[in-house]
Every structure is written in structure tokens, then in C-alpha cells.
Scaffold this active site. Structure first.
Site, short mmCIF file in Angstrom:
data_model
loop_
_atom_site.label_atom_id
_atom_site.label_comp_id
_atom_site.label_asym_id
_atom_site.label_seq_id
_atom_site.Cartn_x
_atom_site.Cartn_y
_atom_site.Cartn_z
N PHE A 153 25.61 70.60 -47.02
CA PHE A 153 25.17 69.36 -47.67
C PHE A 153 26.22 68.25 -47.55
O PHE A 153 26.24 67.31 -48.35
CB PHE A 153 24.86 69.61 -49.14
CG PHE A 153 23.76 70.61 -49.37
CD1 PHE A 153 22.43 70.22 -49.30
CD2 PHE A 153 24.04 71.94 -49.62
CE1 PHE A 153 21.40 71.14 -49.49
CE2 PHE A 153 23.02 72.88 -49.81
CZ PHE A 153 21.70 72.47 -49.75
N ASN A 214 17.50 66.07 -48.44
CA ASN A 214 17.61 64.82 -47.70
C ASN A 214 16.36 63.96 -47.86
O ASN A 214 16.44 62.73 -47.93
CB ASN A 214 17.90 65.09 -46.22
CG ASN A 214 19.39 65.29 -45.98
OD1 ASN A 214 20.19 65.19 -46.91
ND2 ASN A 214 19.76 65.58 -44.75
N CYS A 266 20.80 62.24 -39.95
CA CYS A 266 20.24 63.25 -40.86
C CYS A 266 19.03 62.79 -41.66
O CYS A 266 17.95 63.35 -41.53
CB CYS A 266 21.34 63.71 -41.81
SG CYS A 266 22.74 64.39 -40.93
#
Ligand code: UGA
Length: 439
Positions: A153, A214, A266
Site C-alpha cells: 500500500f 485505491n 496506480c
């Protein structure tokens, strides 16, 4: 412990250096030989705060080395982390798993003894069994090779900090009390002992944890940017609104900075990858909102372009525009899906001469966008400009004295796409000031 990290990009190189910092003996592996040379010289091939120091420290201590050889990696340890890139497939929303499966195929035939493969790369849910099947089919050690899912993360520019002091550890296994769990708990023992919440779960939950996190972060950003659109239509101030909402602890102000929206390697990819995978699983409708999150995000870039065109009287041809910012966010030289560069490129296509500046990302930007002009110094970049676009959160830019710039510009007009300039100071210095989501 001895361990390897396969794939030495932003994630893998950081993980390798941090594992050495925890006291392990680490071999990083990447097929890019140039990258290996740079890493073995104790430097990072990209800008990441604190990483050069760790690489220098542990390549010198002998705890950290890098190789381009799978054979060496397989022989070095029986715990292998995989952190290769899983980008978006060109022209599709799904993840491209080529590098992941290539790494597994290369490693498998060399695994002669029991081993644990801990995958950190972000993937569509359902990938872990495919990795296990490949390993069991091709590894001489067969089912003595165990698969663990250990999503990462970390945020770029806080990568070292996030790896050494994560806000949670997620460990996914297919069987309880596996050897893989024992090894990963041992590997992360200092982090676990320091109190990091450690969630042991199944593969699917571990796989989904990353893309769901995300997608949520992206949704929070697009939510406040959707509100910014309403602010623009009503004269309200989205910065103050975000503060007001953020005082409610259930909402929270962090990760809710309005502006030009999200980019990078991402958030956009994981949002789309999750949506695509949910569709394959027949659950696409449940995540239809993620399509809107993406649309709102792209609309911020278009809004900036529209504001620039409006400011230039409707025609951008021959106009000189300065763009502050090239990286997708401050603290990095990563330009993947950079909102600032996307705007710069579009303005160039509309006929403007665009000069871009950034503290760290100009080399990368030059390679990808040779059609743009570049200046190392943000003040020099404003020379003779018709319009300045502030599209970065690097703090040193918002501290530049607008009075100092006014004498250089051909036309004192600025648009703040990140909400970090002091509007009064700029107006007092004679600038026409506009901002996304603010009056
Ligand atoms: C993101 C996640 O934050 C990490 O938790 C995750 O591990 C990582 O992706 C990953 O998948 O590897 P990162 O892409 O480094 O990390 O960057 P963020 O700090 O999340 O910012 C992403 C984008 O959103 C940037 O373009 C940033 O400018 C933008 N952003 C962020 C906003 O516009 N507003 C905000 O409030 C926060």
C-alpha cells in the site's frame, strides 16, 4: 532471513532496500541490466525520498545486492517476493499480467526445494490460483512451493516510510497455518511487533484489498472534484468546503484535496482494472460508480484546458503557456498518466507553445514529450508567458513571490489547478487569478 525481490521498480527496489534495513539478506532481481548496475552502485534509478540512503547503506553493508539472473535468485533464498509491474493493457481497462506470469514462468523451473512466493503486485482478484497452478506445474518442488498474497500500500514519495511503518499488513493464504504464514510473520516480525495491524486472510480478499483501497481513494478525490464543479457553478469555495467536510472524522480531510485530479501508475489503473474484473465476474453493475469516478477525473483536465482557452480569448494558437508541474504528484519523478503533462500536451495540440518545469521529472518528461519546451527554473519558465498554469503541489512553487514573476510575464494571468496559491497575494501583485473550484 534470506529473501529475494523480483522486479525492482518503485515497489520492488523500495521493498528490497527496506527488507535489508530490517536486517534481512536481500537479493533484488530485475531483467533490466542497466537498472541493476545503478542499484548495485547504491543509487535508485528514480527519485524516491530516503531510498538512495538505504540503498547506499545496504549495498555497502553487503546485505543488499541486485542481479539480472533468475538462476541466482532461485538459488539465493526460499522466500521470493514478486513486485513486477501490472500496468493497464493498451486500449483496454484490464490489467496486463505479462510481467507477472513471465516472472513466475522463469522462476518455477528453478525451484528445486520448498519455497514461498509472496506476490506484492496488484492484480485482478482470482490471479493467485493461476500463479499457484503455474508453479505447481513447472517447479520441480511441485506443491512444496506455496503462494502468499501480500499487497503493498505504499505511496510514491513516502515509499520507504510506508514500507517500514505500514498502516496495515495484509497476508493472504489458501490454507491456515501454512509455512508461508510462518515465513512472512518472521520476515515482518519487527513491523508486527511495532504494532502494525496484521490481517491474515484468504487469497481473494488479499487480492481485492489493494484495488478496492485505491478505488476508494480515487472515489474520494473525484467526489470532492465533483463538488468543485458545483462550486464553480455556484460561486462556492471547494477548498473551504473540503475543510468543513474534513472536520467530520467519518469523512476526514486527508486524501480529499480538490484540484486537477488523480494520475500516476496506480489509481487510474486500479480503478479501471477493478471495474473490468467486476464485469467479468458479473458484478459490474455494483461498481458502475467507478466509471463515473474516472469520468469526473478526466473532466478536471478538460476544465483546465477550457479555462486556459477562455483566458486566451478562445484561441490558443501562437500563445505562450507556462506549466508548473510534470510529475503526476509532488515528491516523485514519475510522469505516468500525469494530469499536468496531459494538459500541457493538449494545449500544445491546440497550437500553444508550452514550457514545462518541474523539480525532478523533466528528464522523464523530455523523453516522453519532445514536442514540449522545458525550463529548469520555475521563474525563468515564466519569461514572456501569456498564461501560467499552476498544476503541481510541490510546495516550493506555491512559495514563489508573484510580484517577482509579474515583471517577467508578457501577460499576468494565472490559473491555479491545485488550490495551493494564495489568491490575494497574486491579485495584489497584479495577476488575473483563476482557480479550479474557487471563486
Ligand atoms: C496510490 C495509493 O495512495 C497507495 O496507497 C497505493 O499503494 C499506490 O497508489 C499503489 O497502488 O501502489 P500513489 O499513486 O503513489 O499511491 O499516489 P497518491 O498519493 O495516492 O496520489 C495519486 C494521485 O491522486 C496523484 O495524482 C495526486 O496528485 C492525486 N490526489 C491525491 C489528489 O488529487 N487529491 C488528493 O487528495 C490526493
Amino acid at each position: 532471513m534470506k529473501l529475494t525481490v523480483i522486479g525492482c521498480g518503485y515497489l520492488g527496489a523500495t521493498h528490497a532496500a527496506c527488507m535489508a534495513e530490517l536486517g534481512h539478506e536481500v537479493l533484488g532481481m530485475d531483467s533490466d541490466i542497466d537498472k541493476i548496475h545503478i542499484l548495485n552502485s547504491g543509487k535508485a534509478p528514480f527519485h524516491e525520498r530516503g531510498l538512495d540512503d538505504l540503498l547506499a547503506k545496504h549495498t555497502a553493508s553487503g546485505r543488499l545486492t541486485f542481479t539480472a539472473s533468475y538462476a541466482e535468485a532461485a538459488a539465493f533464498a526460499d522466500l521470493h517476493f514478486i513486485g513486477v509491474g501490472t500496468p493497464q493493457q493498451p486500449g483496454k481497462h484490464a490489467y496486463d499480467l505479462t510481467h507477472l506470469f513471465a516472472a513466475v514462468r522463469q522462476l518455477a523451473p528453478r525451484l528445486t526445494d520448498a519455497a514461498v512466493i509472496a506476490v506484492k503486485s496488484t492484480v485482478p482478484v482470482g490471479t493467485a490460483p493461476r500463479v499457484r497452478d503455474l508453479l505447481h506445474a513447472h517447479a520441480p518442488a511441485r506443491d512444496a512451493v506455496e503462494v502468499a498474497w501480500n499487497p503493498e500500500f505504499l505511496r510514491e514519495s513516502f515509499a520507504v516510510e510506508d514500507t517500514l511503518r505500514p498502516d496495515r499488513l495484509v497476508l493472504g493464504f489458501d490454507t491456515a497455518h501454512s509455512r508461508a504464514e510462518t515465513m512472512l510473520r518472521q520476515c515482518y516480525s519487527q513491523i508486527i511487533d511495532a504494532g502494525a495491524p496484521t490481517i491474515v486472510t484468504d487469497w481473494a480478499t488479499a487480492e481485492l484489498a489493494k484495488s478496492a483501497a485505491n478505488a476508494f481513494l480515487a472515489t474520494k478525490i473525484s467526489f470532492i472534484n465533483a463538488i468543485a464543479e458545483v462550486c464553480e457553478a455556484s460561486g462556492a469555495d471547494v477548498g473551504q468546503l473540503a475543510d468543513i467536510l474534513g472536520h467530520d472524522v467519518r469523512i476526514g480531510r486527508r486524501g480529499m484535496r480538490p484540484g486537477l485530479g488523480f494520475g500516476g501508475g496506480c489509481l487510474p489503473k486500479d480503478l479501471r482494472g477493478l471495474l473490468a474484473r467486476a464485469g467479468e465476474l458479473g458484478a459490474g453493475q455494483a461498481l458502475a460508480l467507478l466509471g463515473e469516478v474516472d469520468t469526473i477525473n478526466n473532466r478536471r483536465r478538460q476544465r483546465m484546458i477550457d479555462l486556459a482557452r477562455e483566458q486566451m480569448g478562445g484561441d490558443l494558437s501562437g500563445k505562450r503557456i507556462t506549466v508548473w508541474g510534470a510529475a503526476f504528484k509532488p515528491g516523485t519523478d514519475d510522469i505516468r498518466d500525469s494530469p499536468a503533462l496531459a494538459v500541457a500536451q493538449h494545449l500544445h495540440e491546440l497550437g500553444a507553445t508550452v514550457t514545462v518545469t518541474d523539480p525532478k521529472a523533466l528528464d522523464n518528461a523530455r523523453k516522453q514529450h519532445p514536442e514540449l519546451d522545458y525550463a529548469d527554473d520555475p521563474v525563468a519558465a515564466v519569461q514572456d508567458t501569456d498564461l501560467l498554469l499552476h498544476l503541481t503541489e510541490w510546495p516550493q512553487y506555491s512559495r514563489i513571490d508573484p510580484a517577482r514573476l509579474a515583471a517577467r510575464a508578457a501577460n499576468t494571468a494565472v490559473i491555479d489547478g491545485r488550490g495551493t496559491l494564495n489568491a490575494d497575494a497574486w491579485r495584489d501583485a497584479g495577476w488575473t487569478f483563476k482557480a479550479l473550484g474557487r471563486p
